[in-house]
Design an enzyme around this catalytic site. Structure first.
Site, PDB file in Angstrom:
ATOM      1  N   GLY A 131       0.790  -1.219   0.000  1.00  0.00           N
ATOM      2  CA  GLY A 131       0.000   0.000   0.000  1.00  0.00           C
ATOM      3  C   GLY A 131       0.822   1.270   0.000  1.00  0.00           C
ATOM      4  N   CYS A 132       0.183   2.364   0.460  1.00  0.00           N
ATOM      5  CA  CYS A 132       0.773   3.699   0.346  1.00  0.00           C
ATOM      6  C   CYS A 132       2.033   3.878   1.187  1.00  0.00           C
ATOM      7  CB  CYS A 132      -0.255   4.754   0.733  1.00  0.00           C
ATOM      8  SG  CYS A 132      -1.691   4.824  -0.371  1.00  0.00           S
ATOM      9  N   ASN A 133       2.201   3.094   2.244  1.00  0.00           N
ATOM     10  CA  ASN A 133       3.408   3.219   3.059  1.00  0.00           C
ATOM     11  C   ASN A 133       4.612   2.516   2.431  1.00  0.00           C
ATOM     12  OD1 ASN A 133       1.470   1.020   4.423  1.00  0.00           O
ATOM     13  ND2 ASN A 133       3.551   0.215   4.425  1.00  0.00           N
ATOM     14  N   ALA A 134       4.393   1.733   1.373  1.00  0.00           N
ATOM     15  CA  ALA A 134       5.399   0.789   0.897  1.00  0.00           C
ATOM     16  C   ALA A 134       6.651   1.427   0.328  1.00  0.00           C
ATOM     17  CB  ALA A 134       4.791  -0.138  -0.158  1.00  0.00           C
ATOM     18  N   MET A 332       2.168   6.463   5.186  1.00  0.00           N
ATOM     19  CA  MET A 332       1.208   5.688   5.983  1.00  0.00           C
ATOM     20  C   MET A 332       0.314   4.882   5.053  1.00  0.00           C
ATOM     21  SD  MET A 332       0.548   9.089   5.566  1.00  0.00           S
ATOM     22  CE  MET A 332       1.059   9.880   7.086  1.00  0.00           C
TER      23      MET A 332
END
Length: 345
Positions: A131-134, A332
């Site tokens: 996801g976006c934290n990756a 995050m």
């Protein structure tokens, strides 16, 4: 961090254009789109039908869009990154690719090596589905490889064809997601050893914080009714992230002798207006501190794992960074997770 490169899809739409294209009249949905602090997003919309409406794409077609657009954007971002630091494709010794908008085997790393003609002995890693934290999860791994191979060039590419992750069923759940994400790719190059201080900052430390009680707050899972993968965002995500932001920053700065007020530059993931506001309030940041984050959200929407690199690129292009200053990168996403990194310029 030697340099970055970014790329987006050539077709861009305002929020109002998207609403009009899909003939969305529901005032609640229109309000979500028009009050998102997003002006435009790069997207590849579904094919147009003779009556002017848009065709529903199958999951197979969406996976094809993920593959084709992801590789195309990723290749351009990688080439821009290398061009900016005066490096060649043959210089790349490690390639990490990050994505969450589809699933492929072999992944983007192998496909980019073939497309661009990178060396066949290039070490590689694919980070999929985080996801976006990756982006910071991947950067942590790339930094570890770089430390173990001083003098060699490592590159991370975050490529997210978010157009391949949309479901159009008219619900508020999917409308919130459909109002937010855009297509984009970003690449960053790292090396260890030598005098690289003139080119970019040093990565000093990483810190992670997972919130198990919110494990289902952000997820990309199968929707039996639609026969597709569908992304879900809980309405409490901004508050969950904000409430835990101070904890992870405390962990990141522990033992460094630094406090939040000693950080000169903040690069925060452009996760959405409410997420940014919540992080600002809980960390005591100003609008100026997150100006690059909000500008990227305005111009591109949420670009998932590569968003923070778009903001970082704008910071570095602004010419305000001075040697010896400190910066924080923060992303995050699902888990729910907050990832951070400490930089010294």
């Amino acid at each position: 961090m030697l340099g970055v490169g970014t790329a987006v899809m050539p077709t861009s739409y305002s929020q109002r254009e998207i609403l009009d294209t899909f003939r969305i009249e529901d005032p609640r949905v229109r309000s979500v789109f028009l009050n998102s602090a997003i002006e435009r997003r790069s997207l590849q919309l579904p094919p147009e039908l003779p009556d002017g409406t848009r065709r529903q794409e199958t999951q197979g077609e969406l996976l094809g869009k993920h593959r084709d657009n992801g590789i195309e954007m990723g290749a351009r971002a990688l080439q821009e990154c290398l061009k900016g630091i005066g490096a060649d494709l043959d210089d790349v010794r490690y390639l990490a690719c990050v994505t969450s908008t589809g699933f492929l085997t072999p992944g983007f790393s192998a496909l980019l090596i073939k497309k661009l003609g990178l060396r066949t002995d290039t070490s590689r890693l694919d980070v999929v589905g985080m996801g976006c934290n990756a982006g910071l999860n991947g950067l942590n791994a790339v930094a570890g490889w770089s430390t173990a191979h001083p003098g060699e060039l490592a590159v991370m590419v975050c490529s997210e064809a978010c157009s391949a992750a949309y479901v159009f069923d008219g619900t508020m759940r999917t409308s919130v997601v459909n109002s937010l994400f855009g297509d984009g790719a970003a690449a960053v190059a790292l090396t260890t050893g030598g005098d690289n201080t003139a080119q970019g900052p040093s990565l000093l430390k990483f810190s992670s914080h997972i919130i198990p009680d919110a494990v289902g707050a952000m997820r990309y899972d199968w929707d039996d009714d639609q026969g597709k993968f569908s992304f879900f965002l809980d309405r409490d995500v901004p508050y969950v992230v904000g409430a835990n932001a101070e904890t992870v920053i405390g962990q990141l700065l522990k033992g460094t002798g630094l406090g939040a007020r000693d950080i000169d530059h903040w690069v925060v993931h452009s996760g959405g207006k409410k997420v940014i506001d919540s992080v600002m309030v809980n960390l005591g940041l100003t609008r100026h501190d997150v100006r690059h984050t909000t500008d990227v959200l305005r111009d591109h929407g949420n670009l998932s794992s590569g968003s923070f690199l778009f903001s970082y690129e704008r910071l570095m292009e602004s010419g305000v960074v001075r040697p010896g200053e400190y910066g924080v990168l923060m992303t995050m996403g699902p888990g729910s997770t907050i990832e951070t990194a400490l930089l010294r310029y």
